[in-house]
Design an enzyme around this catalytic site. Structure first.
Site, PDB file in Angstrom:
ATOM      1  N   HIS A 143       7.700   6.012  -2.788  1.00 45.14           N
ATOM      2  CA  HIS A 143       7.064   5.086  -1.844  1.00 45.14           C
ATOM      3  C   HIS A 143       7.342   5.534  -0.403  1.00 45.14           C
ATOM      4  CE1 HIS A 143       6.205   0.783  -0.470  1.00 45.14           C
ATOM      5  NE2 HIS A 143       6.871   1.268   0.559  1.00 45.14           N
ATOM      6  N   GLU A 144       8.599   5.848  -0.111  1.00 43.90           N
ATOM      7  CA  GLU A 144       8.968   6.241   1.260  1.00 43.90           C
ATOM      8  C   GLU A 144       8.429   7.630   1.615  1.00 43.90           C
ATOM      9  OE1 GLU A 144      10.094   4.052   3.243  1.00 43.90           O
ATOM     10  OE2 GLU A 144      10.383   2.595   1.626  1.00 43.90           O
ATOM     11  N   HIS A 147       4.965   7.137   2.669  1.00 44.09           N
ATOM     12  CA  HIS A 147       4.907   6.736   4.080  1.00 44.09           C
ATOM     13  C   HIS A 147       4.971   7.963   4.989  1.00 44.09           C
ATOM     14  CE1 HIS A 147       4.804   2.433   4.009  1.00 44.09           C
ATOM     15  NE2 HIS A 147       5.984   2.257   3.444  1.00 44.09           N
ATOM     16  N   GLU A 194       1.798  -0.722   3.053  1.00 41.90           N
ATOM     17  CA  GLU A 194       2.772  -0.885   1.974  1.00 41.90           C
ATOM     18  C   GLU A 194       2.096  -0.770   0.610  1.00 41.90           C
ATOM     19  OE1 GLU A 194       6.241  -1.313   1.916  1.00 41.90           O
ATOM     20  OE2 GLU A 194       5.899  -0.518   3.923  1.00 41.90           O
TER      21      GLU A 194
END
Length: 364
Positions: A143-144, A147, A194
């Site tokens: 997930h990060e 980003h 997100e």
């Protein structure tokens, strides 16, 4: 090990299966339409990067880097080696050439973030590390990294700066209103980002059950034996469809100050995407490449975003969205429907409707 023979070492619970790698994948492959259209537009703005580089002197980025370096634990082969392996593996799967620095900071609140203007840095809290198992944590690291690949860290840093600035100038009415308007817009975009990063986490972990477990734990703690994925997803459905117009307004007010969507909603959105043709096409190797990013049309991106929102409004079970759909379709008795929808605010009972075939009653 991952696909293409990428070997992982340093931790024991690596699943005995291969995960697909996505060479040259563009972040457009997994970005939510609203997130993607905003990013494409920003990247196309002439001088955009220059402006934000100039802002870097005003933003507390250098201070943040020094703070994490001095008061957190930097992930490496010597420290949190299993997280370091996951980080490198995530960058390998999403084909991110430079592995961003990653820190573990002491905080019982489960959280993670990717910030930075010049170069992204990833920060995870001890609360999160202690809460999640190996595969759940892999989805968070992915997930990060998602980003970082999307460039979200730049806008996240700006959002943090402006939020702090708004608190400092709260005593100046007009100044605070202007800053909070920008913060509110950035938060709306970031909530969509997100959802994009959740998709990136699924592409890295390639284990929907692990992603669902992680989101449930973030919502309800380390009590999986007391929770059920199907029941958790039903919460999101009930949240979406339940109540009247009063609840629709309250939903908007509740979400405005948040940087993240509600957890049950995130779980439902991710499950829906995992069942889509788009997700399967990515797994099959059919996805946009970074080499094509410069040719992306801003108009097409906005058109896709608008189409997504139109479809969302049409399919939504939310009372306010239903009203919007009916208005677009020319439904009558708007005043009556709005009054009935807001009766809960006053506590009054809805008026009894006269049968349509009864003659009108004359006053007096």
């Amino acid at each position: 090990m991952s696909d293409d023979g990428h070997e992982q070492t340093g931790h024991e619970n690596v699943p005995s299966r291969q995960r697909t790698r996505f060479p040259g994948i563009s972040s457009r492959a997994y970005e939510h339409p609203a997130d993607r259209s905003a990013l494409v537009a920003l990247r196309k703005l002439s001088g955009f990067d220059t402006v934000f580089k100039a802002l870097s002197g005003l933003l507390p980025e250098r201070s943040l880097r020094l703070l994490f370096l001095s008061d957190s634990v930097r992930v490496s082969d010597q420290q949190f080696a299993h997280l370091n392996d996951m980080l490198r593996d995530a960058c390998y799967i999403l084909d991110l050439a430079k592995v961003p620095p990653m820190y573990v900071t002491q905080d019982p609140q489960p959280n993670a973030m990717c910030i930075g203007l010049d170069e992204p840095i990833i920060v995870v809290t001890t609360g999160l590390v202690e809460l999640l198992d190996e595969e759940e944590m892999r989805a968070v690291v992915g997930h990060e990294v998602g980003h970082a690949l999307s460039g979200h860290s730049v806008y996240r840093t700006i959002l943090l700066f402006l939020t702090n600035l708004a608190l400092r100038v709260a005593w100046i009415p007009l100044g605070n209103i202007a800053i909070m308007a920008i913060v509110t817009a950035l938060r709306e975009w970031f909530r969509k980002s997100e959802l994009s990063a959740d998709r990136a986490g699924l592409l890295v972990g390639q284990d929907l059950k692990a992603s669902m477990r992680g989101l449930m734990k973030i919502a309800g703690g380390n009590h999986l034996h007391e929770m059920n994925v199907d029941a958790f997803l039903k919460q999101a459905e009930e949240y979406e469809a339940g109540g009247d117009l009063r609840d629709s307004v309250l939903k908007i007010l509740n979400v405005l100050p948040r940087s993240h969507p509600f957890t049950a909603v995130r779980a439902a959105e991710l499950k829906k995407w995992s069942e889509s043709r788009d997700y399967q096409r990515i797994l099959d190797g059919h996805y946009p490449r970074r080499t094509e990013d410069k040719d992306t049309s801003v108009t097409d991106s906005f058109r896709e975003s608008a189409s997504h929102y139109a479809d969302h409004v049409k399919s939504s079970k939310d009372p306010l969205m239903k009203l919007v759909t009916d208005l677009a379709g020319g439904a009558g008795d708007l005043g009556g429907r709005v009054r009935r929808g807001f009766d809960g605010f006053t506590g009054s009972a809805p008026p009894k409707e006269r049968p349509t075939d009864a003659p009108p009653r004359e006053d007096g």
